[in-house]
Design a protein around this motif. Structure first.
Motif, PDB file in Angstrom:
ATOM      1  N   LYS A  14      -1.550   0.845  13.417  1.00  0.00           N
ATOM      2  CA  LYS A  14      -1.199  -0.476  13.914  1.00  0.00           C
ATOM      3  C   LYS A  14       0.008  -1.008  13.148  1.00  0.00           C
ATOM      4  N   HIS A  15       0.801  -1.798  13.850  1.00  0.00           N
ATOM      5  CA  HIS A  15       2.021  -2.345  13.274  1.00  0.00           C
ATOM      6  C   HIS A  15       2.047  -3.849  13.550  1.00  0.00           C
ATOM      7  N   ALA A  39       2.919  -9.423   8.252  1.00  0.00           N
ATOM      8  CA  ALA A  39       1.988  -9.873   7.217  1.00  0.00           C
ATOM      9  C   ALA A  39       1.829 -11.386   7.288  1.00  0.00           C
ATOM     10  N   CYS A  72      -0.102   0.513   0.229  1.00  0.00           N
ATOM     11  CA  CYS A  72       0.152   0.912   1.611  1.00  0.00           C
ATOM     12  C   CYS A  72       0.274   2.433   1.651  1.00  0.00           C
ATOM     13  N   TYR A 129      -6.236  -7.348   2.762  1.00  0.00           N
ATOM     14  CA  TYR A 129      -6.007  -6.302   3.757  1.00  0.00           C
ATOM     15  C   TYR A 129      -5.347  -6.948   4.961  1.00  0.00           C
ATOM     16  N   GLY A 130      -4.554  -6.214   5.625  1.00  0.00           N
ATOM     17  CA  GLY A 130      -3.830  -6.724   6.783  1.00  0.00           C
ATOM     18  C   GLY A 130      -2.616  -5.848   6.985  1.00  0.00           C
ATOM     19  N   PHE A 131      -1.479  -6.458   7.223  1.00  0.00           N
ATOM     20  CA  PHE A 131      -0.259  -5.700   7.442  1.00  0.00           C
ATOM     21  C   PHE A 131       0.621  -5.748   6.197  1.00  0.00           C
ATOM     22  N   CYS A 132       1.293  -4.649   5.927  1.00  0.00           N
ATOM     23  CA  CYS A 132       2.165  -4.530   4.764  1.00  0.00           C
ATOM     24  C   CYS A 132       3.404  -5.402   4.966  1.00  0.00           C
ATOM     25  N   TYR A 184       3.081  -1.753   8.525  1.00  0.00           N
ATOM     26  CA  TYR A 184       1.905  -0.985   8.942  1.00  0.00           C
ATOM     27  C   TYR A 184       0.651  -1.617   8.357  1.00  0.00           C
ATOM     28  N   GLU A 185      -0.466  -1.325   8.995  1.00  0.00           N
ATOM     29  CA  GLU A 185      -1.730  -1.914   8.558  1.00  0.00           C
ATOM     30  C   GLU A 185      -2.198  -1.279   7.251  1.00  0.00           C
ATOM     31  N   GLU A 235      -5.220  -0.407   5.347  1.00  0.00           N
ATOM     32  CA  GLU A 235      -6.623  -0.212   5.695  1.00  0.00           C
ATOM     33  C   GLU A 235      -7.486  -0.123   4.454  1.00  0.00           C
TER      34      GLU A 235
END
Length: 108
Positions: free
Chosen positions: A4-5, A8, A25, A38-41, A46-47, A49
Motif C-alpha cells: 500500500k502507498h 503519512a 520501513c 504504524y501507518g505510511f512512511c 509505503y505502509e 507494517e
C-alpha cells in the motif's frame, strides 16, 4: 501483492531519538518512532507494517534480545572495566629520581 502507498498523517522526524523507536520501513529503511506509529512512511510513502513474530521463533527472539541487552550493558560498562594498574611505572619513576639526585642522569 503490491504494498500500500499513501501519505503519512504524523511526521515527527526524531528517528527514534526523542521518542522510542518503533520499527523501520522495510522499503527505504527510515526509522519510525512511537509518536509516528504504524501507518505510511513519511519518506517513501509505503505502509509501515507491524511485523508478527511466529510462535516457533519466540525462543530465538528472546535469546537475541537478551544478547542485545548484554552487549549494550558491556558497552556502557566499558570504561569501568578498562582500568589498567601498572606497578612498574612507579618503580621506574623512583629510579629516575634516584639517578637525578646522584647526578648520574644529567648529560649536559
Amino acid at each position: 501483492k503490491t504494498p500500500k502507498h499513501g501519505a503519512a498523517k504524523i511526521v515527527c522526524g526524531c528517528y527514534g531519538t526523542r521518542h522510542k523507536p518503533l520499527t523501520n520501513c522495510l522499503h527505504c529503511g527510515r526509522i519510525a518512532c512511537r509518536h509516528e506509529g504504524y501507518g505510511f512512511c513519511p519518506y517513501c510513502g509505503y505502509e509501515i507494517e507491524k511485523v508478527k513474530i511466529k510462535t516457533g521463533a519466540d525462543r530465538k527472539f528472546d535469546k537475541a534480545l537478551l544478547h542485545k541487552e548484554r552487549l549494550l550493558r558491556y558497552d556502557q560498562e566499558f570504561a569501568r572495566r578498562t582500568v589498567v594498574l601498572d606497578d612498574q611505572v612507579s618503580s621506574l619513576l623512583n629510579k629516575k629520581k634516584e639517578w637525578v639526585a646522584r647526578g648520574i642522569g644529567d648529560c649536559c
